[in-house]
Design a protein around this motif. Structure first.
Motif, mmCIF file in Angstrom:
data_model
loop_
_atom_site.group_PDB
_atom_site.id
_atom_site.type_symbol
_atom_site.label_atom_id
_atom_site.label_comp_id
_atom_site.label_asym_id
_atom_site.label_seq_id
_atom_site.Cartn_x
_atom_site.Cartn_y
_atom_site.Cartn_z
ATOM 1 N N GLU A 21 1.002 -1.158 0.003
ATOM 2 C CA GLU A 21 -0.223 -0.052 -0.043
ATOM 3 C C GLU A 21 0.900 1.073 0.099
ATOM 4 O OE1 GLU A 21 -3.502 2.070 2.768
ATOM 5 O OE2 GLU A 21 -3.086 -0.084 2.908
ATOM 6 N N VAL A 22 1.824 1.390 0.751
ATOM 7 C CA VAL A 22 2.953 2.396 1.071
ATOM 8 C C VAL A 22 3.580 2.809 -0.222
ATOM 9 C CG1 VAL A 22 4.730 3.496 2.303
ATOM 10 C CG2 VAL A 22 2.902 2.393 3.395
ATOM 11 N N CYS A 23 3.957 1.467 -1.108
ATOM 12 C CA CYS A 23 4.813 1.546 -2.116
ATOM 13 C C CYS A 23 4.158 1.480 -3.389
ATOM 14 C CB CYS A 23 6.052 0.693 -1.805
ATOM 15 S SG CYS A 23 7.038 1.085 -0.577
ATOM 16 N N GLU A 24 2.829 1.796 -3.406
ATOM 17 C CA GLU A 24 1.951 1.527 -4.571
ATOM 18 C C GLU A 24 2.498 1.906 -5.780
ATOM 19 O OE1 GLU A 24 -2.052 2.511 -3.920
ATOM 20 O OE2 GLU A 24 -1.913 4.591 -3.414
ATOM 21 N N ASN A 25 3.193 3.406 -5.677
ATOM 22 C CA ASN A 25 3.921 4.401 -6.762
ATOM 23 C C ASN A 25 5.404 4.058 -6.821
ATOM 24 O OD1 ASN A 25 1.171 5.445 -7.439
ATOM 25 N ND2 ASN A 25 1.446 6.628 -5.703
ATOM 26 N N VAL A 26 5.656 3.344 -6.217
ATOM 27 C CA VAL A 26 7.088 3.120 -6.185
ATOM 28 C C VAL A 26 7.159 1.599 -7.278
ATOM 29 C CG1 VAL A 26 9.261 2.152 -5.096
ATOM 30 C CG2 VAL A 26 7.595 3.673 -4.245
ATOM 31 N N GLY A 32 5.531 3.498 7.558
ATOM 32 C CA GLY A 32 6.213 3.195 6.165
ATOM 33 C C GLY A 32 6.006 4.518 5.316
ATOM 34 N N ILE A 33 5.254 5.309 5.502
ATOM 35 C CA ILE A 33 5.052 6.562 4.768
ATOM 36 C C ILE A 33 6.145 7.692 5.123
ATOM 37 C CG2 ILE A 33 3.560 8.715 4.565
ATOM 38 C CD1 ILE A 33 1.128 6.829 4.559
ATOM 39 N N HIS A 35 13.927 -0.211 2.025
ATOM 40 C CA HIS A 35 14.021 0.735 3.027
ATOM 41 C C HIS A 35 12.783 0.993 3.831
ATOM 42 C CE1 HIS A 35 15.401 4.461 5.200
ATOM 43 N NE2 HIS A 35 13.971 5.094 4.654
ATOM 44 N N VAL A 36 11.786 1.175 3.087
ATOM 45 C CA VAL A 36 10.480 1.173 3.508
ATOM 46 C C VAL A 36 9.869 -0.061 4.589
ATOM 47 C CG1 VAL A 36 7.873 1.425 3.363
ATOM 48 C CG2 VAL A 36 9.572 2.689 1.969
ATOM 49 N N ALA A 37 10.495 -1.239 3.814
ATOM 50 C CA ALA A 37 10.170 -2.574 4.593
ATOM 51 C C ALA A 37 10.962 -2.679 5.875
ATOM 52 C CB ALA A 37 10.448 -3.863 3.535
ATOM 53 N N SER A 38 12.128 -2.307 5.808
ATOM 54 C CA SER A 38 12.912 -2.450 7.004
ATOM 55 C C SER A 38 12.313 -1.663 8.207
ATOM 56 C CB SER A 38 14.534 -2.156 6.666
ATOM 57 O OG SER A 38 14.674 -0.949 6.464
ATOM 58 N N LYS A 39 12.004 -0.537 7.690
ATOM 59 C CA LYS A 39 11.446 0.582 8.781
ATOM 60 C C LYS A 39 9.908 -0.164 9.421
ATOM 61 C CE LYS A 39 14.678 3.509 8.723
ATOM 62 N NZ LYS A 39 15.387 3.505 9.864
ATOM 63 N N ILE A 40 9.291 -0.674 8.558
ATOM 64 C CA ILE A 40 8.212 -1.194 9.026
ATOM 65 C C ILE A 40 8.508 -2.386 9.910
ATOM 66 C CG2 ILE A 40 6.032 -2.338 8.365
ATOM 67 C CD1 ILE A 40 5.987 -0.417 5.682
ATOM 68 N N LEU A 41 9.015 -3.154 9.667
ATOM 69 C CA LEU A 41 9.769 -4.571 9.993
ATOM 70 C C LEU A 41 10.183 -3.977 11.635
ATOM 71 C CD1 LEU A 41 9.938 -7.502 10.498
ATOM 72 C CD2 LEU A 41 12.129 -7.244 9.038
ATOM 73 N N GLU A 42 11.103 -3.105 11.474
ATOM 74 C CA GLU A 42 11.863 -2.793 12.907
ATOM 75 C C GLU A 42 10.664 -2.136 13.850
ATOM 76 O OE1 GLU A 42 14.577 0.660 12.218
ATOM 77 O OE2 GLU A 42 15.832 -0.703 11.007
ATOM 78 N N ALA A 43 9.551 -1.448 13.411
ATOM 79 C CA ALA A 43 8.589 -1.012 14.242
ATOM 80 C C ALA A 43 7.821 -2.112 14.738
ATOM 81 C CB ALA A 43 7.568 -0.023 13.411
ATOM 82 N N ALA A 44 7.676 -3.184 13.856
ATOM 83 C CA ALA A 44 6.605 -4.353 14.198
ATOM 84 C C ALA A 44 7.514 -4.957 15.272
ATOM 85 C CB ALA A 44 6.538 -5.111 13.205
ATOM 86 N N THR A 45 8.657 -4.994 15.137
ATOM 87 C CA THR A 45 9.630 -5.948 16.241
ATOM 88 C C THR A 45 9.616 -5.326 17.405
ATOM 89 O OG1 THR A 45 10.801 -6.687 14.541
ATOM 90 C CG2 THR A 45 11.835 -6.948 16.536
ATOM 91 N N ARG A 46 9.442 -3.836 17.492
ATOM 92 C CA ARG A 46 9.458 -2.929 18.895
ATOM 93 C C ARG A 46 8.127 -2.979 19.490
ATOM 94 N NH1 ARG A 46 11.516 1.063 15.585
ATOM 95 N NH2 ARG A 46 9.908 2.033 15.544
ATOM 96 N N GLY A 47 6.997 -3.623 18.633
ATOM 97 C CA GLY A 47 5.837 -3.724 19.255
ATOM 98 C C GLY A 47 4.681 -3.204 18.553
ATOM 99 N N GLU A 48 4.921 -2.225 17.625
ATOM 100 C CA GLU A 48 3.926 -1.572 16.822
ATOM 101 C C GLU A 48 3.000 -2.683 16.517
ATOM 102 O OE1 GLU A 48 3.243 1.588 17.215
ATOM 103 O OE2 GLU A 48 4.928 2.454 17.900
ATOM 104 N N THR A 49 1.715 -2.348 16.624
ATOM 105 C CA THR A 49 0.985 -3.640 16.239
ATOM 106 C C THR A 49 -0.254 -2.982 15.357
ATOM 107 O OG1 THR A 49 -0.381 -3.455 18.203
ATOM 108 C CG2 THR A 49 1.134 -5.090 17.960
ATOM 109 N N THR A 50 -0.547 -1.686 15.382
ATOM 110 C CA THR A 50 -1.676 -1.201 14.578
ATOM 111 C C THR A 50 -1.562 -0.827 13.035
ATOM 112 O OG1 THR A 50 -1.482 1.177 15.101
ATOM 113 C CG2 THR A 50 -2.858 -0.051 16.649
ATOM 114 N N ARG A 51 -2.600 -1.499 12.243
ATOM 115 C CA ARG A 51 -2.306 -1.020 10.703
ATOM 116 C C ARG A 51 -1.836 0.379 10.629
ATOM 117 N NH1 ARG A 51 -3.506 -3.673 6.465
ATOM 118 N NH2 ARG A 51 -3.774 -2.669 4.466
#
Length: 66
Positions: free
Chosen positions: A16-21, A54-55, A31-47
């Motif tokens: 969704e975030v990279c739809e225009n990439v 990611g944005i 880069h975007v995937a790594s930031k999203i993954l880092e956040a999820a690993t830290r406990g971020e859970t909401t979409r």
């Protein structure tokens, strides 16, 4: 390790975030995937929060990506 549902959520957010990439622009997508993954690993859970992270990663990338 993330469960299947979380992995699916992260992939959906990345798409969704990279739809225009371009899919061939793997550096930006990685880069975007790594930031999203880092956040999820830290406990971020909401979409909404993961999507915003990611944005932000997409916006804060090097200017050559834009």
């Amino acid at each position: 390790m993330l469960d299947a549902a979380t992995t699916a959520l992260l992939r959906a957010i990345l798409e969704e975030v990279c739809e225009n990439v371009s899919r061939t622009d793997s550096g930006v997508r990685a880069h975007v995937a790594s930031k999203i993954l880092e956040a999820a690993t830290r406990g971020e859970t909401t979409r909404e929060r993961l999507k915003q992270i990611g944005i932000d990663a997409l916006r804060q990338g090097p200017t050559m990506w834009r």
